[in-house]
Write a protein that holds these residues in place. Structure first.
Motif, PDB file in Angstrom:
ATOM      1  N   ILE A  64      16.764   0.499 -19.261  1.00 48.48           N
ATOM      2  CA  ILE A  64      17.921   0.276 -20.148  1.00 48.48           C
ATOM      3  C   ILE A  64      17.775  -1.107 -20.773  1.00 48.48           C
ATOM      4  O   ILE A  64      17.611  -2.104 -20.075  1.00 48.48           O
ATOM      5  CB  ILE A  64      19.273   0.303 -19.398  1.00 48.48           C
ATOM      6  CG1 ILE A  64      19.511   1.630 -18.675  1.00 48.48           C
ATOM      7  CG2 ILE A  64      20.421   0.030 -20.384  1.00 48.48           C
ATOM      8  CD1 ILE A  64      20.822   1.668 -17.866  1.00 48.48           C
TER       9      ILE A  64
ATOM     10  N   PRO B 147      18.763  -3.111 -24.988  1.00 45.79           N
ATOM     11  CA  PRO B 147      19.486  -2.851 -26.240  1.00 45.79           C
ATOM     12  C   PRO B 147      18.824  -1.797 -27.140  1.00 45.79           C
ATOM     13  O   PRO B 147      19.514  -1.114 -27.892  1.00 45.79           O
ATOM     14  CB  PRO B 147      19.521  -4.225 -26.906  1.00 45.79           C
ATOM     15  CG  PRO B 147      19.591  -5.174 -25.744  1.00 45.79           C
ATOM     16  CD  PRO B 147      18.658  -4.566 -24.726  1.00 45.79           C
TER      17      PRO B 147
ATOM     18  N   GLN C  78      19.357   2.708 -24.674  1.00 50.11           N
ATOM     19  CA  GLN C  78      20.567   2.535 -23.865  1.00 50.11           C
ATOM     20  C   GLN C  78      20.842   3.713 -22.926  1.00 50.11           C
ATOM     21  O   GLN C  78      21.729   3.633 -22.087  1.00 50.11           O
ATOM     22  CB  GLN C  78      21.750   2.209 -24.780  1.00 50.11           C
ATOM     23  CG  GLN C  78      21.461   0.904 -25.545  1.00 50.11           C
ATOM     24  CD  GLN C  78      22.550   0.460 -26.487  1.00 50.11           C
ATOM     25  OE1 GLN C  78      23.720   0.815 -26.335  1.00 50.11           O
ATOM     26  NE2 GLN C  78      22.187  -0.354 -27.477  1.00 50.11           N
TER      27      GLN C  78
ATOM     28  N   ARG D  51      22.271   6.555 -22.879  1.00 52.76           N
ATOM     29  CA  ARG D  51      23.711   6.786 -22.704  1.00 52.76           C
ATOM     30  C   ARG D  51      24.070   8.076 -21.975  1.00 52.76           C
ATOM     31  O   ARG D  51      25.039   8.113 -21.231  1.00 52.76           O
ATOM     32  CB  ARG D  51      24.398   6.758 -24.068  1.00 52.76           C
ATOM     33  CG  ARG D  51      24.456   5.336 -24.629  1.00 52.76           C
ATOM     34  CD  ARG D  51      25.142   5.293 -25.970  1.00 52.76           C
ATOM     35  NE  ARG D  51      25.067   3.937 -26.509  1.00 52.76           N
ATOM     36  CZ  ARG D  51      24.881   3.665 -27.789  1.00 52.76           C
ATOM     37  NH1 ARG D  51      24.748   4.645 -28.660  1.00 52.76           N
ATOM     38  NH2 ARG D  51      24.828   2.412 -28.202  1.00 52.76           N
TER      39      ARG D  51
ATOM     40  N   GLY E  67      23.814  -6.203 -20.082  1.00 55.31           N
ATOM     41  CA  GLY E  67      23.673  -5.226 -19.002  1.00 55.31           C
ATOM     42  C   GLY E  67      24.631  -5.494 -17.850  1.00 55.31           C
ATOM     43  O   GLY E  67      25.299  -4.580 -17.357  1.00 55.31           O
TER      44      GLY E  67
ATOM     45  N   GLN F  73      28.201  -4.418 -18.233  1.00 56.34           N
ATOM     46  CA  GLN F  73      28.427  -2.971 -18.126  1.00 56.34           C
ATOM     47  C   GLN F  73      28.340  -2.502 -16.675  1.00 56.34           C
ATOM     48  O   GLN F  73      28.444  -1.317 -16.386  1.00 56.34           O
ATOM     49  CB  GLN F  73      27.420  -2.213 -18.988  1.00 56.34           C
ATOM     50  CG  GLN F  73      27.623  -2.477 -20.465  1.00 56.34           C
ATOM     51  CD  GLN F  73      26.571  -1.793 -21.297  1.00 56.34           C
ATOM     52  OE1 GLN F  73      26.678  -0.615 -21.588  1.00 56.34           O
ATOM     53  NE2 GLN F  73      25.540  -2.523 -21.660  1.00 56.34           N
TER      54      GLN F  73
ATOM     55  N   ALA G 238      25.407  -2.910 -28.773  1.00 51.91           N
ATOM     56  CA  ALA G 238      25.388  -1.444 -28.622  1.00 51.91           C
ATOM     57  C   ALA G 238      24.832  -0.781 -29.876  1.00 51.91           C
ATOM     58  O   ALA G 238      24.182   0.264 -29.811  1.00 51.91           O
ATOM     59  CB  ALA G 238      26.786  -0.926 -28.320  1.00 51.91           C
TER      60      ALA G 238
ATOM     61  N   GLU H  18      20.779   0.373 -30.512  1.00 48.76           N
ATOM     62  CA  GLU H  18      20.108   1.546 -29.931  1.00 48.76           C
ATOM     63  C   GLU H  18      19.141   2.181 -30.933  1.00 48.76           C
ATOM     64  O   GLU H  18      19.508   2.443 -32.074  1.00 48.76           O
ATOM     65  CB  GLU H  18      21.179   2.570 -29.519  1.00 48.76           C
ATOM     66  CG  GLU H  18      20.651   3.965 -29.231  1.00 48.76           C
ATOM     67  CD  GLU H  18      19.751   4.033 -28.027  1.00 48.76           C
ATOM     68  OE1 GLU H  18      18.637   4.582 -28.151  1.00 48.76           O
ATOM     69  OE2 GLU H  18      20.153   3.533 -26.946  1.00 48.76           O
TER      70      GLU H  18
END
Length: 266
Positions: free
Chosen positions: A155, A157, A160, A162, A211, A214, A248, A251
């Motif tokens: 992970i 930038p 990511q 998701r 990171g 989050q 974000a 990505e």
């Protein structure tokens, strides 16, 4: 018992280089060290830890079981070999490094074997790495989500991840981000550089803080003392919601760890 927020990664570090990196990191206050059987450096990591004088109970030590030791009769013996090299009677976290290539072995076989190794006292916690949603679901079915201390995946930038992150979170599974700096590729990104300049931080600190905020653990590696010290201080950096949103937006699906035996990614 998931891993401490910032650790030292040792991927690609060999011989004296890894000894020096671990020794410096421990001196600077790192207490979470991440290695793996395939890195070929467990013995050197063990040597550096032994020489550091840091009490074993103060450390969080992770290793990962390689794909050639996933069979039920191979997994525990391979961990015992890792413990000998690391000069310890247990690791704090043992991960399945990659799913069985081509799914030759079922996830249930190696997760059950890993769980047994935990019950034998070879490791305090167990987890997985490089798992897809399907593999993670099978791991949960085999040992329960509560038994999985972390999912370690790439992970940063530019990748990511998701879908997998959302699935892991839905099941209460902690995440560890590896390659947080994308091998340095994100350090020259204009968005990250601008945030770093505004905050009086380094681009690496910004990428790591993104990171950390989050809730991921991060395990950057470095051989330079100033970078090791600087990375450790990423925990004190606070990014605004706008900063987080801007990063974000970077990505681009830029996956770096993608060997020929990798699973079909989500």
């Amino acid at each position: 018992m998931h891993p401490p927020a910032i650790g030292l990664g040792t991927f690609r570090l060999q011989g004296q280089q890894v000894i020096d990196s671990v020794a410096t990191a421990l001196e600077l206050g790192y207490r979470h060290i991440d290695t793996a059987q395939i890195y070929g450096n467990e013995a050197e990591v063990g040597q550096a830890i032994a020489a550091s004088g840091v009490p074993r109970d103060d450390l969080y030590l992770t290793t990962k079981v390689w794909t050639d030791s996933l069979a039920a009769d191979r997994l525990a013996p391979s961990l015992e070999e890792s413990l000998r090299k690391l000069r310890t009677d247990r690791v704090d976290l043992a991960l399945i490094h990659w799913p069985s290539p081509g799914d030759v072995l079922p996830v249930a076989e190696y997760m059950t074997a890993l769980h047994r190794a935990q019950q034998q006292g070879l490791t305090r916690a167990i987890g997985v790495s490089n798992f897809t949603i399907a593999h993670l679901q099978q791991a949960i079915d085999a040992v329960g989500a509560d038994a999985i201390a972390t999912l370690q995946i790439e992970i940063h930038p530019y990748l990511q991840n998701r879908k997998v992150v959302a699935f892991a979170r839905q099941h209460g599974i902690h995440l560890t981000a590896y390659m947080s700096l994308a091998y340095g590729k994100v350090l020259g990104d204009p968005v990250i550089v601008a945030i770093a300049q505004r905050l009086g931080a380094t681009p690496a600190q910004v990428a790591l803080a993104w990171g950390l905020q989050q809730g991921y653990a991060v395990i950057p590696s470095s051989t330079r003392r100033d970078n090791l010290a600087s990375n450790l201080h990423a925990a004190t950096l606070r990014l605004s919601d706008d900063d987080m949103a801007a990063i974000a937006g970077l990505e681009r699906g830029a996956r770096l760890a993608n060997p020929d035996f990798a699973p079909h990614w989500d």
